[in-house]
Scaffold this active site. Structure first.
Site, short mmCIF file in Angstrom:
data_model
loop_
_atom_site.label_atom_id
_atom_site.label_comp_id
_atom_site.label_asym_id
_atom_site.label_seq_id
_atom_site.Cartn_x
_atom_site.Cartn_y
_atom_site.Cartn_z
N HIS A 52 -24.51 12.96 -5.81
CA HIS A 52 -25.42 11.81 -5.74
C HIS A 52 -25.10 10.78 -6.81
CE1 HIS A 52 -27.77 13.79 -2.66
NE2 HIS A 52 -27.67 14.89 -3.37
N ASN A 110 -35.72 45.65 -46.08
CA ASN A 110 -35.21 44.66 -45.14
C ASN A 110 -35.16 45.35 -43.78
OD1 ASN A 110 -33.98 42.60 -43.78
ND2 ASN A 110 -31.94 42.97 -44.63
#
Ligand code: AGP
Length: 608
Positions: free
Chosen positions: A504, A101
């Site tokens: 905005h 691993n």
């Protein structure tokens, strides 16, 4: 990541190995295998796909006789999922079998040397190199042999090894990949994680880096890399199975947030050699790179957010125009893809339907596609012209964290590499970026050490109704990810906004007590974002700021501040995202949501 189990004792090994591997299935895998010594030979059986295939091949293990063996579930990193690439791997004489691993970073160099010495290889894996290296150094003493191999390999490994002429012993060694020893009654175990052996014993040794273990059925010996025997303390595991699968973390998501330093290291380190970025997977020549006129980054969800971030870095470092598209839009909008265009598809799973469709749309126009993918051998990985893997390991939680972070790092590497090739990145800037890139994992670790601070703040917002995330430039890009993390796992409505855009329209939603998270890590834009903070605070917002540790904000500016370590301006999102991930996580936990499996969501959206 891969799962390892080893057994030595008086019972038949194969059924115990299969049982242990089953308990590790949650780690994610694409193939599996067993090697059992029957007193005469080491018999190896391997299968692609689920463990059930291996069970059927071995009659639930009954067909494989012997009381010593090793087993493995593989999460492919080097070499696509296949029987040949699955573990265990062995030397030519089949006198040594090994499971692994981790990632051997210098495996290509070692493989070339072994081939020159007459060794032949059958797989594409880095692990097979270890099998032949053990053979090459074997002097009859397994511990000495393992020590020699340790001094030659670079990278991360947890190894389980059996030697035919040591039929009463099992060996193991680890560096940066987890491995434990389980101690039973006249039997002993190795495993990459506790769940595999909890059924048999709670007595374990946690192996430290570069410790070699020799197990017989009656005892266990430990050695350091100088082959000196060492003493170790045995521990008792108190976890139940469920907690053990998450290594003691409450959820996979938290475990994966904490795996980010390792995931970043595994993705970055193999691509930095002698102070230079090397991306072996790219078959593009320097000429090809110089001829790139435009890049499209196409993805979904968090992968798209990584792409929005990547735009700033690639345009900044390589001065190549970048357009970022949602895959679901790209595939239908008849994009203008001219000669000299590169399409980059980013995907953790490599199976997202919209992203696959976007890839095929680009390829149907004769456009080169580069995939940035986490799952080896996935559809996007296989169909891309080039694939740059993120080595985050399997990501179990639906909400991505470590995969997103490694996608960012892959984009940084690409931007720097392209900038270097095109000459748009000055040598000094390049080396400064490289230094900071290598420090990123440790800086992420530093932030993770401050989780209580974030947890404390998150607990105050479990009842929130609307949360806003604002930022400018890459701070806006990472705000997109912070907002998605919160809403997808806590079900609280949230929006990310370019800080300069609020006035905005959206600022009309800000009320008394509305939480606004302001990300300000770009020094050149501090003042601009602070003026946006003032805008929302004067309308009653409560502001959480995420900013650099040298940018001290007073109570007049922000109500709560989370400081992150300084880094290169292009990399700040890799640090800013961590508090945002933890914030979303703790709010979700506080609301009692199913953190790892949020409602309505799938880990991979394989349908339109
Ligand atoms: C992120 O937390 C989500 N799980 C989702 O947005 C995900 O990023 C998106 O579906 C893309 O998935 P992919 O990376 O596997 O292509």
């Amino acid at each position: 990541m891969c799962g390892i189990v080893g057994y030595i004792g008086n019972q038949e090994a194969a059924p115990i190995l299969l049982d242990g591997l089953t308990k590790l299935e949650y780690r994610g895998y694409d193939s599996a295998g067993l090697a059992v010594f029957d007193g005469e030979n080491i018999n190896i059986v391997k299968a692609k796909g689920r463990l059930q295939v291996l069970r059927e091949l071995t009659g639930d293990g009954k067909a494989l006789k012997g009381c010593i063996g090793i087993g493995h579930t593989r999460w492919a990193t080097h070499g696509a999922p296949s029987v040949t690439n699955s573990h265990p791997h062995h030397n030519a004489k089949e006198t040594i079998a090994v499971v692994h691993n981790g990632i051997i970073e210098n495996y290509m160099k070692l493989k070339e040397k072994l081939i020159k010495k007459g060794y032949t290889f059958i797989s594409e894996t880095d692990t097979e190199v270890v099998a032949h290296l053990l053979d090459y150094y074997y002097n009859g003493n397994p511990v000495e042999t393992i020590a020699k191999v340790m001094h030659r390999v670079e990278g991360s490994y947890a190894l389980g090894i059996i030697f035919k002429d040591h039929p009463d012993k099992l060996y193991a060694v680890r560096k940066d990949s987890p491995l434990i020893v389980g101690v039973g009654e006249h039997e002993n175990f190795i495993a990459s994680d506790v769940p595999a052996i909890l059924k048999y014993t709670r007595n374990v040794y946690f192996i430290e880096n570069e410790e070699i273990v020799e197990l017989s059925k009656k005892d266990v010996h430990f050695y350091n890399s100088d082959v000196e025997e060492i003493e170790k303390e045995m521990s008792e595991v108190k976890w139940d199975i469920s907690a053990a699968e998450k290594s003691g973390y409450e959820h996979f998501m938290l475990k994966e947030i904490y795996e980010q330093p390792k995931a970043l290291r595994d993705t970055i380190s193999p691509r930095v050699k002698n102070g230079e970025i090397v991306i072996d997977e790219l078959t593009m020549t320097e000429e090809d790179i110089k001829n790139i006129k435009k890049i499209f980054i196409v993805a979904c969800g968090s992968a798209y957010h990584a792409g929005v971030n990547g735009k700033y870095v690639i345009e900044g470092a390589a001065r190549i125009p970048v357009e970022v598209d949602l895959a679901s839009e790209f595939r239908y909008r008849n994009p203008i893809l001219e000669e000299g265009t590169l399409v980059i598809i980013i995907s953790q799973s490599g199976e997202t339907a919209d992203s696959i469709a976007a890839l095929r749309e680009a390829k149907s126009r004769g456009i080169k596609v580069l995939g940035i993918v986490n799952v080896v051998g996935s559809t996007i990985a296989r169909e891309s012209d080039n694939v740059m893997y993120t080595w985050a390991g399997p990501e179990i939680a639906v909400a991505t964290t470590k995969a997103y972070s490694t996608q960012l790092s892959a984009l940084y590497l690409l931007a720097m590499y392209f900038g270097k090739v095109k000459g748009t990145l000055a040598k000094e800037e390049y080396s400064d970026m490289l230094k900071e890139l290598m420090l990123l994992p440790d800086k992420v670790q530093t932030i993770l050490g401050d989780k209580e601070n974030i947890q404390f703040f998150a607990n105050r917002y479990v009842g929130a109704k609307d949360v806003f995330f604002i930022g400018r430039g890459q701070d806006y890009a990472v705000s997109l990810e912070g907002s998605l993390k919160l809403k997808e796992i806590s079900y609280i409505h949230s929006e990310a906004y370019a800080a300069g855009e609020l006035k905005h329209g959206t600022i009309s939603l800000i009320e008394e007590g509305t939480l606004v998270t302001a990300v300000l890590t770009n020094e050149e834009l501090y003042k601009k974002t602070i003026s946006n903070i003032v805008e929302v605070r004067t309308r009653g917002a409560f502001v959480l700021a995420v900013t650099n540790e040298d940018n001290i904000l007073d109570k007049e500016t922000a109500d709560y501040v989370i400081y992150i370590p300084k880094t290169h301006k292009y990399f700040t999102s890799s640090l800013a995202v961590v508090p945002l991930q933890l914030f979303g996580y703790y709010v979700s936990v506080g609301r009692g949501c199913d953190v790892d499996k949020p409602r309505n969501l799938a880990k991979s959206v394989t349908v339109e």
